[in-house]
Design a protein around this motif. Structure first.
Motif, mmCIF file in Angstrom:
data_model
loop_
_atom_site.group_PDB
_atom_site.id
_atom_site.type_symbol
_atom_site.label_atom_id
_atom_site.label_comp_id
_atom_site.label_asym_id
_atom_site.label_seq_id
_atom_site.Cartn_x
_atom_site.Cartn_y
_atom_site.Cartn_z
ATOM 1 N N ASP A 111 0.846 -1.333 -0.055
ATOM 2 C CA ASP A 111 -0.175 -0.021 -0.219
ATOM 3 C C ASP A 111 0.793 1.252 -0.007
ATOM 4 O OD1 ASP A 111 -2.301 -1.488 -0.010
ATOM 5 O OD2 ASP A 111 -2.301 -1.846 2.223
ATOM 6 N N ASP A 112 0.661 2.158 1.104
ATOM 7 C CA ASP A 112 1.390 3.456 1.064
ATOM 8 C C ASP A 112 2.474 3.146 2.080
ATOM 9 O OD1 ASP A 112 -0.281 3.770 3.183
ATOM 10 O OD2 ASP A 112 -0.627 5.703 2.806
ATOM 11 N N GLU A 113 2.691 2.308 2.816
ATOM 12 C CA GLU A 113 3.865 2.060 3.682
ATOM 13 C C GLU A 113 4.997 1.310 3.254
ATOM 14 O OE1 GLU A 113 3.185 3.020 6.778
ATOM 15 O OE2 GLU A 113 0.994 3.052 7.165
ATOM 16 N N ILE A 114 6.265 1.843 3.745
ATOM 17 C CA ILE A 114 7.325 1.248 3.853
ATOM 18 C C ILE A 114 7.748 0.734 5.172
ATOM 19 C CG2 ILE A 114 9.859 1.845 3.116
ATOM 20 C CD1 ILE A 114 9.096 4.184 1.977
ATOM 21 N N TYR A 115 8.031 -0.742 5.037
ATOM 22 C CA TYR A 115 8.555 -1.374 6.199
ATOM 23 C C TYR A 115 9.833 -1.564 6.290
ATOM 24 C CZ TYR A 115 3.598 -2.084 7.101
ATOM 25 O OH TYR A 115 2.194 -1.977 7.180
ATOM 26 N N VAL A 116 10.728 -1.172 7.101
ATOM 27 C CA VAL A 116 12.336 -1.282 7.217
ATOM 28 C C VAL A 116 12.580 -2.192 7.878
ATOM 29 C CG1 VAL A 116 14.194 -0.038 7.365
ATOM 30 C CG2 VAL A 116 12.456 1.217 6.519
ATOM 31 N N ILE A 117 13.138 -3.297 7.383
ATOM 32 C CA ILE A 117 13.685 -4.621 8.119
ATOM 33 C C ILE A 117 14.979 -4.444 8.890
ATOM 34 C CG2 ILE A 117 13.737 -7.076 8.148
ATOM 35 C CD1 ILE A 117 10.731 -5.551 7.677
ATOM 36 N N SER A 118 15.880 -3.794 7.801
ATOM 37 C CA SER A 118 17.398 -3.547 8.183
ATOM 38 C C SER A 118 17.762 -2.456 7.351
ATOM 39 C CB SER A 118 18.114 -4.803 7.794
ATOM 40 O OG SER A 118 18.235 -4.986 6.295
ATOM 41 N N THR A 119 18.746 -1.713 8.017
ATOM 42 C CA THR A 119 19.069 -0.330 7.326
ATOM 43 C C THR A 119 20.696 -0.435 7.399
ATOM 44 O OG1 THR A 119 18.549 2.160 7.578
ATOM 45 C CG2 THR A 119 19.143 0.878 9.537
ATOM 46 N N ASN A 120 21.120 0.640 6.401
ATOM 47 C CA ASN A 120 22.615 0.980 6.428
ATOM 48 C C ASN A 120 22.685 2.598 5.939
ATOM 49 O OD1 ASN A 120 22.088 0.860 3.369
ATOM 50 N ND2 ASN A 120 22.789 -1.358 3.441
ATOM 51 N N ARG A 121 23.716 2.894 5.609
ATOM 52 C CA ARG A 121 23.859 4.450 5.221
ATOM 53 C C ARG A 121 23.163 4.666 3.964
ATOM 54 N NH1 ARG A 121 27.153 7.087 1.731
ATOM 55 N NH2 ARG A 121 28.184 5.268 1.135
ATOM 56 N N ARG A 122 23.162 3.796 3.100
ATOM 57 C CA ARG A 122 22.583 3.809 1.739
ATOM 58 C C ARG A 122 20.928 3.861 1.849
ATOM 59 N NH1 ARG A 122 25.636 6.011 -2.436
ATOM 60 N NH2 ARG A 122 27.584 4.929 -2.792
ATOM 61 N N GLU A 123 20.424 3.022 2.805
ATOM 62 C CA GLU A 123 19.046 2.797 2.907
ATOM 63 C C GLU A 123 18.205 4.389 3.437
ATOM 64 O OE1 GLU A 123 15.200 1.221 3.766
ATOM 65 O OE2 GLU A 123 16.746 1.137 2.188
ATOM 66 N N GLU A 124 19.212 4.743 4.663
ATOM 67 C CA GLU A 124 18.657 5.918 5.496
ATOM 68 C C GLU A 124 18.790 7.197 4.080
ATOM 69 O OE1 GLU A 124 17.431 6.112 8.223
ATOM 70 O OE2 GLU A 124 17.780 4.025 8.244
ATOM 71 N N GLU A 125 19.970 7.372 3.286
ATOM 72 C CA GLU A 125 19.779 8.351 2.391
ATOM 73 C C GLU A 125 18.635 8.363 1.481
ATOM 74 O OE1 GLU A 125 24.687 8.823 1.952
ATOM 75 O OE2 GLU A 125 23.484 7.660 0.309
ATOM 76 N N HIS A 126 18.257 6.928 1.161
ATOM 77 C CA HIS A 126 17.054 6.803 0.177
ATOM 78 C C HIS A 126 16.035 7.233 1.130
ATOM 79 C CE1 HIS A 126 14.070 4.622 -2.287
ATOM 80 N NE2 HIS A 126 13.813 3.806 -1.169
ATOM 81 N N LEU A 127 15.795 6.785 2.273
ATOM 82 C CA LEU A 127 14.413 7.188 3.136
ATOM 83 C C LEU A 127 14.119 8.544 3.362
ATOM 84 C CD1 LEU A 127 14.522 4.020 5.510
ATOM 85 C CD2 LEU A 127 12.992 4.585 3.633
#
Length: 274
Positions: A111-127
């Motif tokens: 739907d319109d949700e993003i479920y973040v299971i694990s993260t890193n620097r690149r993921e945080e920049e994306h979010l």
């Protein structure tokens, strides 16, 4: 000349500059296209939350292709017009990748949700570009239904290893695509931007439009190949440029403006538009 045109553009790396802006010259070209009876929209790998930022900046009045072709979404009415979901076996593939590559950013979109299971620097920049706060949780806490797409995020060499791993493990009944050097996506089988824009035209009753599609990366290939005129920006991957009918300037120099100018000059007569 412009009234029969349906211009659909990738967002990141094509319409958007490297710092995620829409240039004034591109905005003016889009406005001119629309005022003369043409249609403009985007086809993006972004989900609802991340694509909304682009739609709002453009004041987009036409539905868009999102999730790399797995859905059509109307941002004015805030609703899906069409969507498809990952099959159940995709969940086992995702768990396997997460176990093998726990350092990769992993998000599951529904739907319109993003479920973040694990993260890193690149993921945080994306979010950072999301218009809705993502849900940070464990894999088992994600609601089990309506998974549209999964995104893996890492350094380019890490994504290289992930692609090799996915091929060795025969992930069937899903579509895997690299949408940027740092992104690898798992989509429903058959979902791509080409099938997505065709579904959009079908929904809107616009099968007679002349389709011009612009992009820069591997996830744009099907869209460019299936369009009446496939356009690559100068910064596109070589395989994308070799598959395009037209190459324009890079995404920081007014690519959409150049496309519209090309259409205005009537050069499409050589491509049997008239």
């Amino acid at each position: 000349m412009l009234k029969n045109i349906f211009l659909i553009s990738d967002a990141d790396g094509t319409l958007l500059t490297d710092d995620k802006r829409v240039l004034d010259i591109d905005r003016a070209a889009i406005r001119e296209l629309i005022e003369n009876g043409g249609i403009f929209t985007i086809a993006t790998g972004r989900g609802v939350s991340l694509a909304r930022a682009v739609a709002e900046e453009l004041e987009l009045n036409f539905p868009a292709v999102i999730f790399n072709g797995a859905a059509v979404y109307d941002f004015k009415r805030e609703r899906f017009l069409w969507r498809c979901n990952l099959p159940d076996e995709a969940k086992e593939y995702i768990k396997l990748v997460h176990k093998e590559f726990p350092w990769l950013g992993l998000e599951i979109l529904r739907d319109d949700e993003i479920y973040v299971i694990s993260t890193n620097r690149r993921e945080e920049e994306h979010l950072a570009f999301a218009t809705k706060k993502p849900v940070r949780c464990s894999y088992d806490d994600v609601p089990p239904d309506s998974w549209i797409k999964t995104l893996f995020v890492g350094e380019p060499e890490e994504i290289d290893e992930l692609i090799k791993f996915s091929k060795e493990n025969n992930f069937n009944n899903v579509h895997l695509v690299r949408s940027a050097p740092i992104f690898y996506e798992m989509l429903p089988y058959g979902a791509n931007k080409g099938t997505g824009y065709k579904k959009l035209l079908e929904i809107m009753g616009l099968s007679n439009r002349y389709v011009v599609a612009a992009g820069d990366f591997m996830n744009d290939l099907e869209m460019l190949k299936q369009a009446d005129l496939g356009v690559a920006v100068m910064n596109a991957e070589e395989i994308v440029k070799s598959s395009a009918d037209l190459i324009v300037c890079d995404n920081n120099s007014g690519a959409i403006s150049e496309i519209v100018e090309f259409l205005k000059k009537g050069l499409l007569q050589k491509l049997s538009l008239m």
